[in-house]
Write an enzyme that holds these catalytic residues in place. Structure first.
Site, PDB file in Angstrom:
ATOM      1  N   GLY A  58       0.811  -1.203   0.000  1.00  0.00           N
ATOM      2  CA  GLY A  58       0.000   0.000   0.000  1.00  0.00           C
ATOM      3  C   GLY A  58       0.849   1.259   0.000  1.00  0.00           C
ATOM      4  O   GLY A  58       2.077   1.211   0.145  1.00  0.00           O
ATOM      5  N   HIS A  85       6.917  -4.779   1.650  1.00  0.00           N
ATOM      6  CA  HIS A  85       7.307  -3.795   0.653  1.00  0.00           C
ATOM      7  C   HIS A  85       8.253  -2.816   1.353  1.00  0.00           C
ATOM      8  O   HIS A  85       7.855  -2.093   2.261  1.00  0.00           O
ATOM      9  CB  HIS A  85       6.077  -3.070   0.104  1.00  0.00           C
ATOM     10  CG  HIS A  85       5.349  -3.862  -0.921  1.00  0.00           C
ATOM     11  ND1 HIS A  85       4.734  -3.277  -2.008  1.00  0.00           N
ATOM     12  CD2 HIS A  85       5.135  -5.188  -1.046  1.00  0.00           C
ATOM     13  CE1 HIS A  85       4.174  -4.213  -2.757  1.00  0.00           C
ATOM     14  NE2 HIS A  85       4.397  -5.384  -2.185  1.00  0.00           N
ATOM     15  N   GLU A  88      10.656   1.333  -0.984  1.00  0.00           N
ATOM     16  CA  GLU A  88       9.961   1.788  -2.192  1.00  0.00           C
ATOM     17  C   GLU A  88      10.168   3.280  -2.440  1.00  0.00           C
ATOM     18  O   GLU A  88       9.868   3.776  -3.521  1.00  0.00           O
ATOM     19  CB  GLU A  88       8.465   1.496  -2.081  1.00  0.00           C
ATOM     20  CG  GLU A  88       8.115   0.033  -2.149  1.00  0.00           C
ATOM     21  CD  GLU A  88       6.623  -0.171  -2.260  1.00  0.00           C
ATOM     22  OE1 GLU A  88       6.151  -0.365  -3.390  1.00  0.00           O
ATOM     23  OE2 GLU A  88       5.927  -0.127  -1.236  1.00  0.00           O
ATOM     24  N   ASP A 163       4.512  -8.411  -9.649  1.00  0.00           N
ATOM     25  CA  ASP A 163       3.694  -7.470  -8.895  1.00  0.00           C
ATOM     26  C   ASP A 163       2.235  -7.801  -9.254  1.00  0.00           C
ATOM     27  O   ASP A 163       1.868  -8.961  -9.264  1.00  0.00           O
ATOM     28  CB  ASP A 163       4.065  -6.022  -9.207  1.00  0.00           C
ATOM     29  CG  ASP A 163       3.703  -5.073  -8.052  1.00  0.00           C
ATOM     30  OD1 ASP A 163       3.081  -5.535  -7.086  1.00  0.00           O
ATOM     31  OD2 ASP A 163       4.048  -3.895  -8.113  1.00  0.00           O
ATOM     32  N   ASP A 164       1.415  -6.834  -9.599  1.00  0.00           N
ATOM     33  CA  ASP A 164       0.033  -7.104 -10.009  1.00  0.00           C
ATOM     34  C   ASP A 164       0.020  -7.318 -11.522  1.00  0.00           C
ATOM     35  O   ASP A 164       0.092  -6.365 -12.298  1.00  0.00           O
ATOM     36  CB  ASP A 164      -0.868  -5.927  -9.623  1.00  0.00           C
ATOM     37  CG  ASP A 164      -2.340  -6.240  -9.817  1.00  0.00           C
ATOM     38  OD1 ASP A 164      -2.681  -6.854 -10.850  1.00  0.00           O
ATOM     39  OD2 ASP A 164      -3.149  -5.880  -8.944  1.00  0.00           O
TER      40      ASP A 164
END
Length: 229
Positions: A58, A85, A88, A163-164
Site C-alpha cells: 500500500g 514492501h 519503495e 507485482d500485479d
C-alpha cells in the site's frame, strides 16, 4: 477463496501448489491491519498450511511503519513469515526499522542502498524484483536501470516477480524474458535463477522438493531440444 491444489500430484501430471499471503494495506490504517491478522490466524486453524506469510504493502506516504509493528509481530508469533514492501521510496530509517523487526523477503527494495543494502547482502534477504511494475510506476527510469542488474552482480538473492500482473499487463514468463534480454542472461542462468527462487518461497521442504524436481525436468527437456537443433 481458500483452495490448495495438493502437492501430492503425481510427478508425471501437471499440478499447482497454492499458498496465500494476506496483505496489510498501509493506507487502511492500523485497526484494519490488526483485524486482518486476527482473521488470518482464525482461518489458518481451519485451513492449516494455506496462509504462510503476511505482506505489507500500500501507499507508504503519510503512514509510519512503526504503527504496524504490533500487528506484524503478532502475525509472526503465530508462524507467519513476513514479505514487506521495503525501500519503495528514499527513507533509510524506515528500512532500518523493517530490518530490525525481521524481513523474510523484500518487496521491490528499489531505494535500498549503503548500509541497508550491505545488511540485506550479509543476511541474504531475497529481493522480489518487478521490472515492468517499477518502470511503469517510474520508480526506475528504464529496464536497463533496474536495480535487479546490480543485485545479480552482487549475487544477492533475487526472485523475479510480476507485482500485479493484471494492472501491469505482464506475466512471469514475460518478466523473466525481459530480465534475460536486458541483462544478457543465458538459459542456464535463468534456470538457476528460478531454481534459487524456490528456496526463497514460504513452501515447506516437501513442496520445495517437488518444485525442484519440476524445474530440473523442464531444464532437461529444454537441453534436449537444443541438442536436437
Amino acid at each position: 477463496i481458500l483452495i490448495v491444489f495438493s502437492s501430492k500430484t503425481p510427478k508425471n501430471q501437471p499440478g499447482i501448489i497454492v499458498k496465500l499471503l494476506p496483505s496489510i494495506d498501509r493506507s487502511k490504517g492500523v485497526l484494519e491491519a490488526m483485524e486482518n491478522v486476527n482473521l488470518a490466524i482464525e482461518l489458518n486453524t481451519l485451513y492449516p498450511g494455506t496462509m504462510v506469510g503476511f505482506d505489507l504493502s500500500g501507499n507508504p506516504f503519510g503512514t509510519k511503519f512503526a504503527d504496524f509493528v504490533p500487528a506484524l509481530e503478532k502475525a509472526r508469533k503465530h508462524g507467519f513469515r513476513l514479505a514487506l514492501h521495503c525501500g519503495e521510496f528514499e527513507d533509510v530509517q524506515e528500512v532500518k526499522e523493517m530490518f530490525a523487526l525481521g524481513v523474510d523477503r523484500i518487496g521491490h527494495g528499489t531505494f535500498i542502498e549503503g548500509e541497508n543494502l550491505a545488511f540485506a547482502s550479509e543476511h541474504k534477504i531475497p529481493f522480489e524484483c518487478c521490472i515492468t511494475s517499477n518502470v511503469k510506476c517510474k520508480t526506475v527510469p528504464s529496464n536497463e536501470a533496474h536495480h535487479v542488474g546490480k543485485l545479480l552482480q552482487m549475487n544477492q538473492p533475487v526472485c523475479v516477480c510480476t507485482d500485479d500482473f493484471g494492472v501491469f499487463e505482464t506475466s512471469l514468463s514475460q518478466e523473466l524474458q525481459i530480465c534475460a534480454n536486458t541483462f544478457s542472461l543465458s538459459n542456464a542462468q535463468m534456470v538457476e535463477l528460478q531454481r534459487n527462487a524456490i528456496e526463497y518461497t514460504f513452501a515447506n521442504e516437501e513442496e520445495k522438493q517437488e518444485l525442484r524436481f519440476k524445474i530440473d525436468q523442464f531444464s532437461k527437456a529444454d537441453t534436449a531440444i537444443i541438442a536436437e537443433q
